[in-house]
Design a protein around this motif. Structure first.
Motif, PDB file in Angstrom:
ATOM      1  N   LEU A 299       1.734  -2.816 -34.389  1.00  0.00           N
ATOM      2  CA  LEU A 299       1.962  -1.381 -34.226  1.00  0.00           C
ATOM      3  C   LEU A 299       3.353  -1.046 -33.686  1.00  0.00           C
ATOM      4  CD1 LEU A 299       0.003   1.001 -34.722  1.00  0.00           C
ATOM      5  CD2 LEU A 299      -0.438   1.030 -32.253  1.00  0.00           C
ATOM      6  N   GLN A 300       4.098  -2.032 -33.243  1.00  0.00           N
ATOM      7  CA  GLN A 300       5.367  -1.772 -32.552  1.00  0.00           C
ATOM      8  C   GLN A 300       6.364  -0.932 -33.349  1.00  0.00           C
ATOM      9  OE1 GLN A 300       7.209  -5.186 -30.777  1.00  0.00           O
ATOM     10  NE2 GLN A 300       5.553  -5.490 -29.293  1.00  0.00           N
ATOM     11  N   PRO A 301       6.500  -1.134 -34.657  1.00  0.00           N
ATOM     12  CA  PRO A 301       7.475  -0.295 -35.393  1.00  0.00           C
ATOM     13  C   PRO A 301       7.150   1.199 -35.350  1.00  0.00           C
ATOM     14  CG  PRO A 301       6.874  -2.234 -36.677  1.00  0.00           C
ATOM     15  CD  PRO A 301       5.933  -2.182 -35.520  1.00  0.00           C
ATOM     16  N   TYR A 302       5.904   1.560 -35.075  1.00  0.00           N
ATOM     17  CA  TYR A 302       5.503   2.974 -35.076  1.00  0.00           C
ATOM     18  C   TYR A 302       5.501   3.589 -33.674  1.00  0.00           C
ATOM     19  CZ  TYR A 302       3.990   2.010 -39.844  1.00  0.00           C
ATOM     20  OH  TYR A 302       3.964   1.662 -41.172  1.00  0.00           O
ATOM     21  N   LEU A 303       5.754   2.780 -32.670  1.00  0.00           N
ATOM     22  CA  LEU A 303       5.779   3.307 -31.307  1.00  0.00           C
ATOM     23  C   LEU A 303       6.963   4.243 -31.136  1.00  0.00           C
ATOM     24  CD1 LEU A 303       4.958   0.050 -29.292  1.00  0.00           C
ATOM     25  CD2 LEU A 303       3.389   1.907 -29.875  1.00  0.00           C
ATOM     26  N   ALA A 340       0.008   7.410 -37.092  1.00  0.00           N
ATOM     27  CA  ALA A 340       1.117   7.422 -38.050  1.00  0.00           C
ATOM     28  C   ALA A 340       0.987   6.283 -39.051  1.00  0.00           C
ATOM     29  CB  ALA A 340       2.437   7.328 -37.295  1.00  0.00           C
ATOM     30  N   ARG A 341       0.647   5.113 -38.559  1.00  0.00           N
ATOM     31  CA  ARG A 341       0.499   3.980 -39.474  1.00  0.00           C
ATOM     32  C   ARG A 341      -0.658   4.190 -40.441  1.00  0.00           C
ATOM     33  NH1 ARG A 341      -1.843  -1.314 -36.880  1.00  0.00           N
ATOM     34  NH2 ARG A 341      -3.566   0.199 -36.794  1.00  0.00           N
ATOM     35  N   ASP A 342      -1.804   4.646 -39.919  1.00  0.00           N
ATOM     36  CA  ASP A 342      -2.978   4.817 -40.771  1.00  0.00           C
ATOM     37  C   ASP A 342      -2.783   5.906 -41.810  1.00  0.00           C
ATOM     38  OD1 ASP A 342      -4.095   2.839 -39.255  1.00  0.00           O
ATOM     39  OD2 ASP A 342      -5.386   4.169 -38.073  1.00  0.00           O
ATOM     40  N   LEU A 343      -1.959   6.928 -41.510  1.00  0.00           N
ATOM     41  CA  LEU A 343      -1.711   8.016 -42.451  1.00  0.00           C
ATOM     42  C   LEU A 343      -0.527   7.728 -43.373  1.00  0.00           C
ATOM     43  CD1 LEU A 343      -2.318  11.152 -40.189  1.00  0.00           C
ATOM     44  CD2 LEU A 343      -3.885  10.067 -41.809  1.00  0.00           C
ATOM     45  N   GLY A 344       0.058   6.557 -43.229  1.00  0.00           N
ATOM     46  CA  GLY A 344       1.147   6.170 -44.119  1.00  0.00           C
ATOM     47  C   GLY A 344       2.473   6.814 -43.820  1.00  0.00           C
ATOM     48  N   ARG A 345       2.691   7.257 -42.604  1.00  0.00           N
ATOM     49  CA  ARG A 345       3.975   7.853 -42.250  1.00  0.00           C
ATOM     50  C   ARG A 345       5.012   6.755 -42.020  1.00  0.00           C
ATOM     51  NH1 ARG A 345       1.119  11.695 -37.838  1.00  0.00           N
ATOM     52  NH2 ARG A 345       0.159  13.191 -39.284  1.00  0.00           N
ATOM     53  N   PRO A 346       6.274   7.106 -42.083  1.00  0.00           N
ATOM     54  CA  PRO A 346       7.314   6.093 -41.870  1.00  0.00           C
ATOM     55  C   PRO A 346       7.369   5.676 -40.408  1.00  0.00           C
ATOM     56  CG  PRO A 346       8.293   8.257 -42.105  1.00  0.00           C
ATOM     57  CD  PRO A 346       6.846   8.421 -42.439  1.00  0.00           C
TER      58      PRO A 346
END
Length: 413
Positions: A299-303, A340-346
């Motif tokens: 998950l780190q890239p989306y933090l 964000a990750r689950d919804l496919g956001r950058p």
């Protein structure tokens, strides 16, 4: 008294002995462990040998009437000695003093063990007595001395160990204290057993009949003492295991919210390890903790540290203080990242992602307590504000929560 009243305490003490064996395998040189094992073993053997069927069998095998008596008495003296040596090791102190005191008690009771068969051989006990030998031969030369020797040795040991265990119970806590209190009760019953026997013998000396104390009162008291002593030794062991099991299940349950949050989207994650239904709580907890750490790493890239700062400020405004507010901020950042990750956001900007990763690492630290606090912080209203409506998870491009980075400008760079 029923024969089972002898064999049941023997089995109970044998179970306690078996439960303590792993400690001996880990450290066979530990004098405390050796003392406990010897005490439990001699107690179990004593009850087994004192049972009337065993007494009759030993007498028949050897062909010597009442030869079981000195055998049982010797084992009782060994048990009494083990109690005293155990107390000496429990009390602790300089190693030289502990060894000196232990040797002193072993010498005293070793002398008694040697004297008992000698006195039996010097006396005459031709009539086999399975249950009342103490009072039947209370006035027989040398047999009388043999009986008094084992009773005095037993009473002295029971009195000293009862007082010492009671004193030590006041200095400890939790399961060990409970075990010692139970042990004190068992040792006190052991003392009552010896006093009943000795009183019956003394009454015989004065020409009065107190045989019921020896044949009807003392044996049930001894059986109760054996069961209680076994429970006293087992309680700290089983209690600590129960406490560890309860804590493992409690921690496993408390980490459930964080685990579900990180794996909210079915089919988007690696399959969970297969755990058999009989797996212990500790293994389940380890697997859950490992999965959570793996998911947090992915998950780190989306933090986004901006989300954390805004949630932290909102928590402070809502009355949270210090560590609680910081944990709520990190929890909000984790929820926003998972969403964000689950919804496919950058992914978030590298700078904000790195700052968020550092904040997450600082919030976790070593051990499981901080991970549990992070999981429990998901219940905060501040974190709930980050969560999208359930329908939003199925709608790509749905609006983010009110604390997410694109929607709030306060605190952005």
């Amino acid at each position: 008294m029923r024969n089972s009243d002898y064999y049941i305490p023997a089995i109970a003490l044998g179970i306690a002995f078996a439960a303590k064996l792993p400690a001996f395998r880990r450290d066979p040189r530990d004098p405390l462990v050796r003392s406990v094992l010897f005490l439990l073993l001699t107690g179990a053997v004593c009850f087994f040998l004192a049972a009337p069927p065993t007494v009759a069998a030993v007498n028949e095998i050897t062909g010597i009437p009442n030869v079981s008596a000195p055998l049982v008495y010797c084992v009782m003296c060994a048990f009494s000695c083990a109690c005293l040596v155990l107390i000496v090791n429990w009390r602790g102190g300089p190693g030289d003093r502990v060894r000196r005191d232990s040797r002193r008690w072993i010498t005293v009771y070793g002398t008694a063990v040697v004297a008992l068969p000698v006195l039996f051989a010097l006396g005459e006990a031709p009539v086999e007595r399975l249950r009342d030998l103490d009072t039947y031969y209370a006035n027989t030369p040398f047999i009388r001395e043999m009986i008094v020797t084992y009773l005095v040795a037993h009473i002295a040991s029971a009195a000293v160990t009862t007082m010492m265990c009671l004193r030590w119970a006041r200095a400890v806590a939790h399961w060990l204290r409970l075990g010692l209190i139970v042990l004190v009760v068992g040792l006190a019953l052991n003392l009552v057993f010896g006093l009943c026997k000795l009183t019956a013998v003394v009454l015989r000396w004065t020409g009065r009949d107190g045989d019921a104390l020896s044949t009807s009162v003392a044996p049930p008291v001894a059986a109760a003492a054996g069961l209680v002593i076994a429970a006293g030794f087992l309680l700290p062991l089983l209690g600590s295991r129960f406490t560890g099991l309860r804590r493992s299940w409690q921690t496993y349950t408390r980490l459930g919210a964080l685990s579900r949050c990180l794996r909210a989207t079915p089919g988007a994650h690696a399959p969970l390890p297969r755990i058999p239904w009989w797996a212990p709580a500790g293994l389940r907890l380890t697997v859950r903790e490992t999965v959570i750490h793996d998911e947090l790493l992915r998950l780190q890239p989306y933090l986004d540290d901006r989300v954390r700062r805004r949630a932290h400020a909102a928590a402070l405004t809502g009355g949270a203080r210090g560590r609680r507010a910081h944990t709520v901020g990190v929890a909000a950042m984790v929820v926003a990242a998972a969403t964000a990750r689950d919804l496919g956001r950058p992914p978030a900007d590298d700078e904000h992602a790195q700052e968020g990763a550092r904040a997450l690492t600082a919030a976790l630290g070593p051990g499981r307590d901080r991970l549990v606090r992070l999981s429990r912080a998901l219940e905060s209203p501040v974190v709930a504000a980050v969560r999208p409506h359930p329908a939003a998870r199925t709608a790509p491009g749905a609006a983010p929560g009110p604390l997410s980075a694109p929607n709030a400008k306060a605190g952005t760079r």
